[in-house]
Design a protein around this motif. Structure first.
Motif, PDB file in Angstrom:
ATOM      1  N   UNK A   6      -5.416   9.044   5.842  1.00 35.12           N
ATOM      2  CA  UNK A   6      -5.417   9.187   7.285  1.00 35.12           C
ATOM      3  C   UNK A   6      -5.129  10.629   7.659  1.00 35.12           C
ATOM      4  N   UNK A   7      -5.147  10.922   8.914  1.00 36.36           N
ATOM      5  CA  UNK A   7      -4.811  12.260   9.432  1.00 36.36           C
ATOM      6  C   UNK A   7      -5.628  13.362   8.764  1.00 36.36           C
ATOM      7  N   UNK A  10       0.543  10.983   4.093  1.00 41.57           N
ATOM      8  CA  UNK A  10       1.139  10.573   2.830  1.00 41.57           C
ATOM      9  C   UNK A  10       0.698   9.186   2.400  1.00 41.57           C
ATOM     10  N   UNK A  11      -0.098   8.533   3.239  1.00 37.23           N
ATOM     11  CA  UNK A  11      -0.521   7.160   2.976  1.00 37.23           C
ATOM     12  C   UNK A  11      -2.029   7.117   2.800  1.00 37.23           C
ATOM     13  N   UNK A  12      -2.472   6.297   1.846  1.00 37.02           N
ATOM     14  CA  UNK A  12      -3.899   6.061   1.646  1.00 37.02           C
ATOM     15  C   UNK A  12      -4.150   4.567   1.734  1.00 37.02           C
ATOM     16  N   UNK A  13      -5.330   4.196   2.205  1.00 33.76           N
ATOM     17  CA  UNK A  13      -5.719   2.793   2.255  1.00 33.76           C
ATOM     18  C   UNK A  13      -7.060   2.609   1.556  1.00 33.76           C
ATOM     19  N   UNK A  35      -2.564  -0.443   0.554  1.00 32.91           N
ATOM     20  CA  UNK A  35      -1.985   0.803   1.055  1.00 32.91           C
ATOM     21  C   UNK A  35      -1.061   1.346  -0.028  1.00 32.91           C
ATOM     22  N   UNK A  36      -1.149   2.663  -0.259  1.00 29.17           N
ATOM     23  CA  UNK A  36      -0.308   3.277  -1.280  1.00 29.17           C
ATOM     24  C   UNK A  36       0.212   4.632  -0.819  1.00 29.17           C
ATOM     25  N   UNK A  37       1.199   5.118  -1.529  1.00 27.29           N
ATOM     26  CA  UNK A  37       1.766   6.443  -1.318  1.00 27.29           C
ATOM     27  C   UNK A  37       0.830   7.450  -1.983  1.00 27.29           C
ATOM     28  N   UNK A  90       2.137   4.400  -8.218  1.00 19.34           N
ATOM     29  CA  UNK A  90       3.181   3.471  -7.778  1.00 19.34           C
ATOM     30  C   UNK A  90       2.538   2.210  -7.198  1.00 19.34           C
ATOM     31  N   UNK A  91       3.308   1.134  -7.062  1.00 16.24           N
ATOM     32  CA  UNK A  91       2.735  -0.121  -6.539  1.00 16.24           C
ATOM     33  C   UNK A  91       2.135   0.055  -5.148  1.00 16.24           C
TER      34      UNK A  91
END
Length: 80
Positions: free
Chosen positions: A29-30, A35-38, A47-49, A55-56
């Motif tokens: 996003x943005x 810091x988030x991806x989908x 959704x992940x970091x 990471x999960x």
């Protein structure tokens, strides 16, 4: 397949399938500054970091995702 490539099922009553995220098309996003991806995979939204892609991931049904987005837009998660 590594554990990080699939969703984890840590809780009793987990009603989502074990989704293979190894070939997911992750989107930031943005304009890539977030810091988030989908990713949209097998009818679910993951959704992940972005800073820790191994990471999960959180897995949402379409209804859960819609509720999350609507409430985020309404400021429900604003911590300021």
């Amino acid at each position: 397949m590594t554990e990080s490539a699939t969703s984890r099922q840590p809780f009793a009553g987990w009603d989502k399938p074990d989704i293979d995220l190894s070939d997911a098309d992750w989107q930031s996003g943005s304009h890539g500054a977030g810091d988030v991806q989908i990713a949209f995979v097998e009818g679910f939204i993951a959704m992940r970091n972005a800073g820790k892609p191994g990471s999960p991931s959180l897995i949402f049904t379409p209804a859960e995702w819609r509720a999350f987005v609507v409430n985020a837009r309404d400021g429900e998660f604003d911590l300021t």
